[in-house]
Design an enzyme around this catalytic site. Sequence first.
Site, short mmCIF file in Angstrom:
data_model
loop_
_atom_site.label_atom_id
_atom_site.label_comp_id
_atom_site.label_asym_id
_atom_site.label_seq_id
_atom_site.Cartn_x
_atom_site.Cartn_y
_atom_site.Cartn_z
N CYS A 69 -7.41 -5.97 1.52
CA CYS A 69 -7.39 -6.70 2.80
C CYS A 69 -8.15 -8.03 2.75
CB CYS A 69 -7.93 -5.83 3.92
SG CYS A 69 -7.05 -4.28 4.09
N ASN A 72 -2.76 -2.98 10.93
CA ASN A 72 -3.45 -3.60 9.80
C ASN A 72 -2.44 -3.85 8.69
OD1 ASN A 72 -4.98 -4.20 7.54
ND2 ASN A 72 -6.46 -2.55 7.84
N HIS A 90 -9.97 -10.51 9.78
CA HIS A 90 -9.05 -9.47 9.32
C HIS A 90 -8.71 -8.56 10.49
CE1 HIS A 90 -7.04 -6.44 7.17
NE2 HIS A 90 -8.01 -5.55 7.20
#
Length: 321
Positions: free
Chosen positions: A112, A278, A248
């Site tokens: 990520c 996500n 993020h």
Amino acid sequence: MYSRIIGTGSYLPSRIVDNHELERMVDTSDEWIRTRTGIVQRHIAAEGEFTSDLAEAAARRAIDAAGIDPNEIDLIVVATTTPDLVFPSTATLVQHRLGIRGCPAFDIQAVCAGFMYALDIVDKYIRTGAAHNVLVIGAETFSRIIDWTDRNTCVLFGDGAGAMVIRADEEHGILSSHIHADGAYKELLWVPVGVSNGGAELEAGRAFTRMKGNEVFRWAVNAMSDIALDALKHNNMSVDEVDWVVPHQANVRIIHAIGKRLGVSPDKLVITVCDHGNTSAASVPLAFDVAVRDGRFKPGDVILLEGFGGGFTWGSVLLRY
Ligand code: UT7
């Protein structure tokens, strides 16, 4: 020389999976998912739709927005944890589809935080004069490494891609980038199956993400708060000088906790996790493109990007748009 973003694009697969669909698959509820994560829906790639397909679509939109010919691109970097193939890289697959030949193209893997790592690398190419027009993509089909019977993870992730065309520029662009890693925490967030150690698990299609969510949560808030302050200090800036933060997109509670720690007002936080879930390396460029296209970002705005992921890996990029 600065690395200036001259075009952005993104792509989401057409299939939307909302929380109610997940209620029928695992012991969860729309209410739990919304209140604990902020997520309302996520996009999931179709069978036969791969990371390179998502990456190519986002790249074409970014190239269109930049108004350049694909053959002006002299470097392609794809941040992904879910490449189509073991090799060749997704970057070379995208390069070929775009009709570009000869320029360097490679993938980077920092889960990520991947897009922060990619921007950090690209900025160094541009500052040294080794590249002038760079295509940077974050793309994932994370749904392929999710155990759809595990409620701890399956409600969180989605598929998507975001891309930027970045050009060497004398005025605006990336002011600084900071990336970090600490491999001591691998078992808090990982896929414990790979190519070299895959064996039967890999053959059985059981290469799934495992996560100790609440420990990752604490780490993510601390790391992304600290690194934001480092970026500001490095540039002698106060938090009031930041126009936008694009963190993020893992959990709306993580984003608000960071905002609170930094003293950034909630309306300066770009939040897309509610609609996308996500999307790992795609989350920051996807959110960035959304805010470009809805007109939030104005030329000259100071924008802070942040990522945090498995490894652990984490990083920030501060830029003047
Ligand atoms: O992209 C990389 C970074 N990733 C992240 O940053 C993710 C970080 N972690 C998180 O976002 C949060 O920790 C989660 C959303 C994963 C979990 O939220 P939490 O508030 O930390 O909950 P928890 O893990 O402490 O679990 C609380 C309860 C547990 O039940 P008990 O043990 O209290 O009875 C879980 O079993 O919630 C339960 N639970 C669920 N309940 C309904 C866990 N997942 C679910 C679910 N639906 N999907």
